[in-house]
Scaffold this motif. Structure first.
Motif, PDB file in Angstrom:
ATOM      1  N   GLY A  34       0.781  -1.234   0.000  1.00  0.00           N
ATOM      2  CA  GLY A  34       0.000   0.000   0.000  1.00  0.00           C
ATOM      3  C   GLY A  34       0.807   1.274   0.000  1.00  0.00           C
ATOM      4  O   GLY A  34       0.323   2.319   0.430  1.00  0.00           O
ATOM      5  N   ASP A 132       2.316  -4.953   5.601  1.00  0.00           N
ATOM      6  CA  ASP A 132       0.912  -5.370   5.554  1.00  0.00           C
ATOM      7  C   ASP A 132       0.590  -6.068   6.871  1.00  0.00           C
ATOM      8  O   ASP A 132       1.246  -7.055   7.229  1.00  0.00           O
ATOM      9  N   ASN A 161       0.460  -1.068   7.969  1.00  0.00           N
ATOM     10  CA  ASN A 161      -0.670  -0.654   7.148  1.00  0.00           C
ATOM     11  C   ASN A 161      -1.748  -1.748   7.089  1.00  0.00           C
ATOM     12  O   ASN A 161      -1.522  -2.885   7.503  1.00  0.00           O
ATOM     13  N   LYS A 162      -2.907  -1.357   6.581  1.00  0.00           N
ATOM     14  CA  LYS A 162      -4.053  -2.265   6.394  1.00  0.00           C
ATOM     15  C   LYS A 162      -4.543  -2.833   7.722  1.00  0.00           C
ATOM     16  O   LYS A 162      -4.962  -3.997   7.799  1.00  0.00           O
ATOM     17  N   THR A 165      -7.929  -4.560   7.918  1.00  0.00           N
ATOM     18  CA  THR A 165      -8.122  -5.952   7.506  1.00  0.00           C
ATOM     19  C   THR A 165      -7.933  -6.933   8.660  1.00  0.00           C
ATOM     20  O   THR A 165      -8.232  -8.120   8.511  1.00  0.00           O
ATOM     21  N   SER A 198      -4.243   2.732   8.374  1.00  0.00           N
ATOM     22  CA  SER A 198      -4.885   2.201   7.175  1.00  0.00           C
ATOM     23  C   SER A 198      -4.891   3.318   6.145  1.00  0.00           C
ATOM     24  O   SER A 198      -5.611   4.307   6.291  1.00  0.00           O
TER      25      SER A 198
END
Length: 433
Positions: A34, A132, A161-162, A165, A198
């Motif tokens: 990302g 991630d 990041n993320k 999820t 995020s």
């Protein structure tokens, strides 16, 4: 001038101009972590995107069948990148907030584009390494960490990041942050700031997250705005490579003055300071300083300046004005290089070596070792380095060079190797005295 007074000048320099000065940063990480979306989010949420850019991104996103704008397209500017959905080249973006200006390099995540990451991070003050949250720390994460350590990037941010999820779980973030910090310390990285975020939803990028109230630190932008800059290079010994010699009449029109133009690589320089010219060793005193055509009493690291010396000394492009601890004058240079070209770099190969403003013939005498950039360990010696390889070399130059160890001065401790036949850049090097 006393030490305390000099430190006060350094502090004045560091806080001059815009409140935070200029920050150069690079984003890096594995494929699909990302990076480009994060950069796009920074640009979008800081209102650094022009209306026509935003409209173009929305149009492309609609054609792809996406509900919202794909912010990654703000940095993936090449047609091949847009078609493949990956970052290939280093994408530079410039933006500013009321507190600081930024030059951002979005670097590729693929292993075969390691050379691009080296290019983007070579001048960075800060590296943002993305992870991630679903994948955690992987080999490519540590590869980028090792390159950041090799390039002596002063500040490292781990962007987990993320987080959307994984349900914004604190335990997931803590486990990833602890593992990376531990392994980064083994590489020589002593400072890591971990931030859960995020990029897709904007949590903790520019605005604080309402879904991770367990996190009490700064957002990414807030950290970028507040990380200290400027004092390190300004407090080092003076190094001013001469780029041009400018001649113009003195105010009384009776004589022609010689001014030495260049960018201060490190240190402070004031009118009246003694300087030593390298490689000749000639000495003189600063009689005048000029920045943007206006005379001044002092200049700092990263400023472009014209210098007038009290004595008429034979100085030309490639010479260096120095003060304080002397640089090493070397014809045999031990260094680490990252090979950038598709043609291999071989032992006994003749090259041109560009160091600051000086370019001279040289020969790669031998290749001492390769490097595994996932952990920084050394590999057996080889006859050649291929593209993206990093290794240790011994180089002999046609004349002595005034160099510093890269660990002490990134500007005067770095160089490029150039093919003398076609001018292609072959490798980027870091002096290891």
């Amino acid at each position: 001038m006393s030490t305390g007074a000099a430190e006060a000048e350094v502090q004045t320099y560091a806080t001059s101009g815009l409140p935070g000065g200029l920050l150069r940063l690079a984003t890096c990480g594995s494929v699909d972590d990302g990076k480009s979306t994060l950069v796009g989010r920074l640009l979008y949420d800081t209102k650094s995107v022009l209306a026509d850019q935003a409209a173009a991104i929305e149009e492309v996103s609609r054609r792809r069948g996406q509900e919202g704008p794909d912010l990654a397209l703000l940095t993936d500017g090449l047609r091949a990148e847009r078609e493949q959905g990956i970052t290939i080249d280093v994408a530079y973006r410039y933006f500013a907030t009321p507190r600081r200006r930024f030059i951002l390099a979005d670097t590729p995540g693929h292993v075969q584009y390691t050379r691009n990451m080296v290019t983007g991070a070579s001048t960075a003050d800060l590296a943002v390494i993305l992870v991630d949250a679903r994948q955690g720390v992987v080999a490519q994460t540590m590869r980028h960490g090792a390159i950041a350590a090799l390039l002596r990037v002063p500040h490292v941010v781990l962007a987990v990041n993320k987080m959307d999820t994984v349900g914004y779980q604190e335990s997931t973030f803590t486990a990833i942050a602890d593992e990376f910090t531990r392994r980064a310390r083994e590489l020589g990285i002593t400072e890591v700031t971990a931030i859960p975020m995020s990029a897709l939803t904007g949590d903790n990028v520019v605005e604080p997250s309402t879904r991770m109230d367990w996190y009490g630190g700064r957002t990414l932008l807030s950290h970028l705005e507040s990380v200290p800059l400027g004092t390190e290079s300004a407090s080092r010994p003076l190094r001013l490579p001469v780029q041009y010699v400018v001649r113009h009449p003195a105010p009384d029109r009776q004589v022609v003055e010689r001014w030495l133009a260049g960018q201060v690589a490190s240190g402070l320089l004031r009118v009246g300071d003694p300087v030593v010219v390298r490689p000749s060793g000639a000495t003189s005193t600063v009689a005048g300083l000029s920045v943007l055509g206006k005379e001044t009493d002092s200049v700092w690291a990263s400023q472009s300046v014209a210098v007038r010396l009290a004595d008429d000394i034979d100085i030309s492009r490639g010479d260096m004005l120095t003060a304080g601890p002397a640089p090493q004058m070397l014809r045999e240079i031990t260094a680490r290089v990252c090979h950038l070209h598709d043609r291999p770099l071989r032992a006994r190969q003749r090259v041109l070596l560009k160091h600051t403003t000086k370019t001279i013939p040289a020969i790669v005498e031998r290749i001492d070792y390769g490097m595994d950039v996932t952990d920084g360990s050394r590999l057996p010696a080889q006859d050649a380095l291929s593209v993206n390889d990093i290794g240790g070399v011994r180089i002999r130059t046609a004349e002595p060079l005034a160099v510093d160890d890269y660990r002490e001065n990134r500007r005067t401790g770095s160089f490029l190797l150039i093919d003398p036949q076609d001018g292609a850049t072959l490798a980027a090097g870091m002096v290891a005295c």
